[in-house]
Write a protein that holds these residues in place. Structure first.
Motif, PDB file in Angstrom:
ATOM      1  N   ARG A   1       0.825  -1.232  -0.035  1.00  0.00           N
ATOM      2  CA  ARG A   1       0.060  -0.046   0.054  1.00  0.00           C
ATOM      3  C   ARG A   1       1.159   1.326  -0.012  1.00  0.00           C
ATOM      4  O   ARG A   1       1.586   1.308   0.587  1.00  0.00           O
TER       5      ARG A   1
ATOM      6  N   ARG B   1      -0.489  -0.880  -4.369  1.00  0.00           N
ATOM      7  CA  ARG B   1      -1.633  -0.126  -4.556  1.00  0.00           C
ATOM      8  C   ARG B   1      -1.871   1.211  -3.988  1.00  0.00           C
ATOM      9  O   ARG B   1      -1.274   1.476  -2.759  1.00  0.00           O
TER      10      ARG B   1
ATOM     11  N   ARG C   1      -4.952   4.170  -3.286  1.00  0.00           N
ATOM     12  CA  ARG C   1      -6.295   4.800  -3.280  1.00  0.00           C
ATOM     13  C   ARG C   1      -6.417   6.300  -3.557  1.00  0.00           C
ATOM     14  O   ARG C   1      -5.940   7.047  -2.948  1.00  0.00           O
TER      15      ARG C   1
ATOM     16  N   THR D   1      -9.406   2.164  -5.851  1.00  0.00           N
ATOM     17  CA  THR D   1      -7.774   1.367  -5.863  1.00  0.00           C
ATOM     18  C   THR D   1      -7.499   1.380  -7.317  1.00  0.00           C
ATOM     19  O   THR D   1      -7.880   0.956  -8.167  1.00  0.00           O
TER      20      THR D   1
END
Length: 431
Positions: free
Chosen positions: A53, A73, A75, A148
């Protein structure tokens, strides 16, 4: 004696905090990359479901294997444009070819491609930090909406066998940032006219200024002539504050050498924008004679440049710190010796500054598209970028010089000596 007693406290006030960017640069060797202090460790994954993340505004450190993809990833909201620069740092003794490098791509949750970028070592065939930018632009026809998104990083080329070998991992630095939409809709086409002529090189005496060892420790420069020394294989970073409406020109000259021969890509000068996005570069072929490497002219910084097609125009889309990166090829040693070699940077910032667009939200990090008075002061020949270090940056941030601090401290001491030592004044001395 009382004056001397004040000095440790004043020195503590202006001493650099542990872990500053400058300290990190000082710890780095001549061939090392100085990662951002406090960078968070992140592990990329082989599959999207396990992706590491990322959060805008943070800087991350990781590593990249010789083969296969790594997934991360992030967001994003529907309104923000995201920029995810990835800097790959091979070992200093790695063997690389001109086509080796990295690629960075961004996909939405359904696998649609948002962007693709690659960075390669080029003609110098010398290991150095290379940076590629992934991005998701709001307001386009693909990759829209909140949710995402996946950042995919992989190596390009096959490398070479030997002491370095293709199996060795490369270090990574990832620094995501976001840009909000403008508060008011404006033009959707790039400016059609701008001065594309290469100006006459600046003259005058060169001032000494060594570069930083990474983006986080880049040394500030203003318009002027600057000099440094590089050893083969060394990479150094500078940053130039460029406001809205202003136009940056830069060149680098490699001094002459008594050696004989020819080396393509002996000196590389690269330009990156405030989110570390590639703008352009130039590689210098070298025969031992003093020669300049001149960046092609780029347009003044304007928000609407993003609607252009050429990368050297669309990437000059916001104000902030523009990075000049110098790399001296490790191959130089074989023909021209170990150096060090003198390099002269000539930097010109032209044009009239003006106000930028009003954003509907806040960029992350908050100051990424801003040129502050502190930035300008640090870039001046006598500014904190000239060797004052982080201590002077703290002083500049507070709007105080060292002399002012000393006067304040001495004044406070003198005042305290003249008045009765009440309990309240002893508990709360005033600076």
């Amino acid at each position: 004696m009382a004056v001397m007693a004040l000095l440790p406290g004043l020195c503590a006030l202006v001493s650099p905090p542990a872990g500053t960017a400058v300290a990190a640069a000082a710890d780095a060797g001549p061939d090392s990359y100085a990662f951002a202090p406090g960078a968070r460790t992140v592990a990329g994954a082989r599959v999207a479901t396990d992706a590491g993340r990322l959060e805008p505004g943070s800087v991350y450190r990781g590593s990249l294997p010789s083969s296969g993809r790594l997934y991360y990833r992030i967001r994003l909201t529907a309104a923000d444009t995201a920029y995810i620069p990835v800097t790959a740092v091979p070992p200093a003794d790695a063997t690389v070819s001109s086509t080796d490098g990295i690629s960075v791509s961004v996909q939405d949750a359904r696998g649609a491609s948002c962007s693709y970028a690659a960075a390669r070592f080029g003609a110098a065939q010398s290991p150095r930090p290379v940076t590629a930018l992934g991005q998701r632009e709001s307001g386009r026809t693909v990759c829209q909406g909140s949710g995402t998104y996946y950042v995919i990083v992989q190596r390009l080329g096959t490398g070479s066998a030997g002491t370095a070998g293709p199996a060795r991992r490369w270090d990574l630095e990832i620094a995501p940032a976001t840009e909000p939409r403008p508060a008011r809709a404006g033009a959707t086409t790039a400016p059609r006219t701008w001065d594309s002529a290469t100006p006459e090189p600046l003259g005058g005496e060169a001032r000494e200024r060594s570069g930083g060892a990474g983006f986080a420790s880049a040394r500030p420069l203003d318009q002027g002539v600057w000099r440094t020394e590089l050893t083969p294989g060394e990479t150094r970073f500078y940053k130039v504050p460029v406001d809205w409406g202003r136009q940056l020109h830069a060149s680098a000259e490699l001094d002459g050498s008594p050696g004989h021969g020819y080396l393509g890509g002996a000196l590389d000068l690269s330009l990156y924008n405030p989110v570390r996005g590639y703008v352009e570069d130039v590689a210098l072929g070298y025969t031992g004679a003093r020669r300049p490497a001149v960046l092609a002219p780029v347009p003044p910084v304007e928000y609407d440049n993003r609607y252009a097609v050429p990368a050297a125009v669309t990437s000059v889309r916001f104000a902030g710190d523009y990075y000049l990166v110098l790399h001296l090829s490790a191959q130089l040693t074989g023909t021209f010796g170990r150096g060090p070699f003198a390099v002269t940077l000539r930097v010109r910032v032209a044009g009239q500054a003006h106000a930028g667009p009003q954003y509907a939200g806040r960029p992350v990090p908050g100051d990424v598209f801003t040129v502050t008075g502190q930035d300008r002061q640090a870039a001046l020949p006598g500014g904190t970028g000239g060797g004052g270090g982080p201590a002077m940056k703290m002083v500049a941030a507070a709007g105080l010089g060292l002399g002012t601090l000393l006067l304040v401290g001495l004044g406070g001491w003198a005042l305290a000596a003249r008045r009765p030592q009440t309990r309240a004044s002893a508990q709360k001395p005033t600076a």
